[in-house]
Design a protein around this motif. Structure first.
Motif, PDB file in Angstrom:
ATOM      1  N   ILE A   1      -8.628  15.604  86.671  1.00 20.11           N
ATOM      2  CA  ILE A   1      -9.616  14.749  86.007  1.00 20.11           C
ATOM      3  C   ILE A   1      -9.178  13.296  86.064  1.00 20.11           C
ATOM      4  N   ILE A   2     -10.077  12.439  86.521  1.00 26.48           N
ATOM      5  CA  ILE A   2      -9.885  10.986  86.472  1.00 26.48           C
ATOM      6  C   ILE A   2     -10.668  10.461  85.280  1.00 26.48           C
ATOM      7  N   ILE A   3      -9.975   9.899  84.285  1.00 30.90           N
ATOM      8  CA  ILE A   3     -10.647   9.288  83.141  1.00 30.90           C
ATOM      9  C   ILE A   3     -10.748   7.789  83.405  1.00 30.90           C
ATOM     10  N   LEU A   4     -11.971   7.284  83.437  1.00 28.39           N
ATOM     11  CA  LEU A   4     -12.214   5.867  83.718  1.00 28.39           C
ATOM     12  C   LEU A   4     -12.227   5.083  82.410  1.00 28.39           C
ATOM     13  N   ALA A   5     -11.254   4.191  82.252  1.00 29.24           N
ATOM     14  CA  ALA A   5     -11.114   3.420  81.016  1.00 29.24           C
ATOM     15  C   ALA A   5     -10.788   1.962  81.312  1.00 29.24           C
TER      16      ALA A   5
ATOM     17  N   PRO B   1      -4.846  18.791  85.466  1.00 28.24           N
ATOM     18  CA  PRO B   1      -4.079  17.541  85.535  1.00 28.24           C
ATOM     19  C   PRO B   1      -4.977  16.339  85.255  1.00 28.24           C
ATOM     20  N   LEU B   2      -4.383  15.307  84.690  1.00 29.71           N
ATOM     21  CA  LEU B   2      -5.146  14.128  84.275  1.00 29.71           C
ATOM     22  C   LEU B   2      -4.499  12.849  84.780  1.00 29.71           C
ATOM     23  N   ILE B   3      -5.347  11.859  85.012  1.00 26.70           N
ATOM     24  CA  ILE B   3      -4.870  10.504  85.244  1.00 26.70           C
ATOM     25  C   ILE B   3      -5.903   9.567  84.639  1.00 26.70           C
ATOM     26  N   LEU B   4      -5.448   8.484  84.027  1.00 28.32           N
ATOM     27  CA  LEU B   4      -6.346   7.541  83.364  1.00 28.32           C
ATOM     28  C   LEU B   4      -6.196   6.174  84.011  1.00 28.32           C
ATOM     29  N   VAL B   5      -7.324   5.546  84.321  1.00 32.19           N
ATOM     30  CA  VAL B   5      -7.332   4.218  84.933  1.00 32.19           C
ATOM     31  C   VAL B   5      -7.783   3.214  83.888  1.00 32.19           C
ATOM     32  N   THR B   6      -6.978   2.176  83.665  1.00 31.08           N
ATOM     33  CA  THR B   6      -7.330   1.157  82.689  1.00 31.08           C
ATOM     34  C   THR B   6      -6.794  -0.198  83.142  1.00 31.08           C
ATOM     35  N   ARG B   7      -6.985  -1.188  82.318  1.00 28.29           N
ATOM     36  CA  ARG B   7      -6.570  -2.555  82.663  1.00 28.29           C
ATOM     37  C   ARG B   7      -5.192  -2.866  82.085  1.00 28.29           C
ATOM     38  N   PRO B   8      -4.465  -3.782  82.725  1.00 28.06           N
ATOM     39  CA  PRO B   8      -3.127  -4.127  82.221  1.00 28.06           C
ATOM     40  C   PRO B   8      -3.129  -4.606  80.780  1.00 28.06           C
ATOM     41  N   GLY B   9      -4.162  -5.336  80.363  1.00 26.85           N
ATOM     42  CA  GLY B   9      -4.190  -5.895  79.017  1.00 26.85           C
ATOM     43  C   GLY B   9      -4.697  -4.971  77.939  1.00 26.85           C
ATOM     44  N   TYR B  10      -5.115  -3.770  78.297  1.00 30.14           N
ATOM     45  CA  TYR B  10      -5.672  -2.840  77.315  1.00 30.14           C
ATOM     46  C   TYR B  10      -4.541  -2.030  76.660  1.00 30.14           C
ATOM     47  N   HIS B  11      -3.721  -2.715  75.871  1.00 28.10           N
ATOM     48  CA  HIS B  11      -2.499  -2.112  75.352  1.00 28.10           C
ATOM     49  C   HIS B  11      -2.761  -0.929  74.424  1.00 28.10           C
TER      50      HIS B  11
ATOM     51  N   GLY C   1       0.560  11.833  76.667  1.00 27.16           N
ATOM     52  CA  GLY C   1       1.336  12.239  77.833  1.00 27.16           C
ATOM     53  C   GLY C   1       0.574  12.184  79.135  1.00 27.16           C
ATOM     54  N   ILE C   2      -0.362  11.246  79.229  1.00 33.23           N
ATOM     55  CA  ILE C   2      -1.197  11.129  80.419  1.00 33.23           C
ATOM     56  C   ILE C   2      -0.692   9.989  81.302  1.00 33.23           C
ATOM     57  N   ARG C   3      -0.646  10.234  82.571  1.00 32.89           N
ATOM     58  CA  ARG C   3      -0.275   9.208  83.545  1.00 32.89           C
ATOM     59  C   ARG C   3      -1.346   8.116  83.581  1.00 32.89           C
ATOM     60  N   ILE C   4      -0.904   6.867  83.710  1.00 32.30           N
ATOM     61  CA  ILE C   4      -1.797   5.708  83.684  1.00 32.30           C
ATOM     62  C   ILE C   4      -1.699   4.942  84.997  1.00 32.30           C
ATOM     63  N   ILE C   5      -2.841   4.453  85.454  1.00 33.71           N
ATOM     64  CA  ILE C   5      -2.889   3.455  86.520  1.00 33.71           C
ATOM     65  C   ILE C   5      -3.491   2.201  85.905  1.00 33.71           C
ATOM     66  N   CYS C   6      -2.847   1.059  86.110  1.00 26.94           N
ATOM     67  CA  CYS C   6      -3.356  -0.213  85.589  1.00 26.94           C
ATOM     68  C   CYS C   6      -3.824  -1.087  86.737  1.00 26.94           C
ATOM     69  N   LEU C   7      -5.040  -1.582  86.634  1.00 27.43           N
ATOM     70  CA  LEU C   7      -5.517  -2.558  87.606  1.00 27.43           C
ATOM     71  C   LEU C   7      -6.654  -3.359  86.999  1.00 27.43           C
ATOM     72  N   GLU C   8      -6.808  -4.565  87.494  1.00 26.28           N
ATOM     73  CA  GLU C   8      -7.932  -5.420  87.093  1.00 26.28           C
ATOM     74  C   GLU C   8      -9.140  -4.974  87.905  1.00 26.28           C
ATOM     75  N   SER C   9      -9.714  -3.867  87.504  1.00 27.68           N
ATOM     76  CA  SER C   9     -10.751  -3.213  88.284  1.00 27.68           C
ATOM     77  C   SER C   9     -12.018  -4.050  88.375  1.00 27.68           C
ATOM     78  N   ALA C  10     -12.593  -4.082  89.573  1.00 28.77           N
ATOM     79  CA  ALA C  10     -13.865  -4.754  89.788  1.00 28.77           C
ATOM     80  C   ALA C  10     -15.037  -3.813  89.538  1.00 28.77           C
ATOM     81  N   GLY C  11     -14.751  -2.592  89.152  1.00 27.26           N
ATOM     82  CA  GLY C  11     -15.813  -1.640  88.883  1.00 27.26           C
ATOM     83  C   GLY C  11     -15.325  -0.217  89.036  1.00 27.26           C
TER      84      GLY C  11
END
Length: 195
Positions: free
Chosen positions: A6-10, A55-65, A75-85
């Motif tokens: 599962i990709i959680i878009l955040a 399995p899970l992974i969550l995508v969010t922004r660097p500043g979303y502390h 316990g979820i893995r995070i990807i941080c990026l300044e996503s354009a969408g």
């Protein structure tokens, strides 16, 4: 890994939520749980996804502390990026998980999707479906599942079109769900009183 994940878009900006009068990040908006205790909206999304056992992974922004903290507590893995969408967010998550046997795309504000909803989509992918989408009364819902064969295409998505443009009626399996698979928090008053 022999199952889809599962990709959680955040990483969204929540523009529609704020334009409708919502305050702050909609994923952190408080909603009462079954015991009346206020919890951040995203916590309900994460909890249901975790209950699926996928399995899970969550995508969010660097500043979303605060979102980072929620994911870390779960316990979820995070990807941080300044996503354009959402397309860019999906692509980043898919590239980080090439070993998964498919991907379920789950917006972070759709907290009424249940663990069983995730498992139904995952099972359909495991049984050979190419694309899977939950619906409710002919309205498209989430999560949307893609088989592993979509890796290259998903990993190159850009902008805010997400994966919608990839859906093909000849390959798409529709599963009838419940009202929660179409419900999001774009409007501050769109939530039920509790989960």
């Amino acid at each position: 890994m022999h199952s889809p994940g599962i990709i959680i878009l955040a990483a969204g900006l929540g523009t529609r939520f704020q334009q409708a009068g919502g305050q702050g990040n909609k994923l952190l908006a408080p909603y009462p749980d079954a015991f009346g205790v206020a919890q951040p909206l995203l916590k309900f999304t994460i909890d249901q996804a975790k209950r699926s056992g996928l399995p899970l992974i969550l995508v969010t922004r660097p500043g979303y502390h605060a979102i980072h903290q929620l994911a870390q507590q779960a316990g979820i893995r995070i990807i941080c990026l300044e996503s354009a969408g959402s397309g860019e967010s999906i692509a980043a998550a898919v590239r980080e998980t090439p070993h998964w046997r498919g991907w379920l795309i789950q917006p972070g504000d759709m907290a009424w999707v249940t663990a069983e909803d995730h498992l139904r989509v995952a099972r359909a992918l495991q049984q050979g479906a190419s694309q899977v989408r939950l619906t409710w009364q002919q309205q498209p819902g989430h999560p949307v599942g893609f088989a592993a064969s979509w890796y290259a295409t998903l990993s190159m998505l850009q902008g805010d079109t997400g994966a919608r443009t990839l859906l093909n009626t000849a390959q798409l399996t529709l599963l009838e769900g419940h009202a929660g698979v179409t419900r999001d928090a774009d409007l501050p008053a769109s939530a039920p009183r509790h989960f």
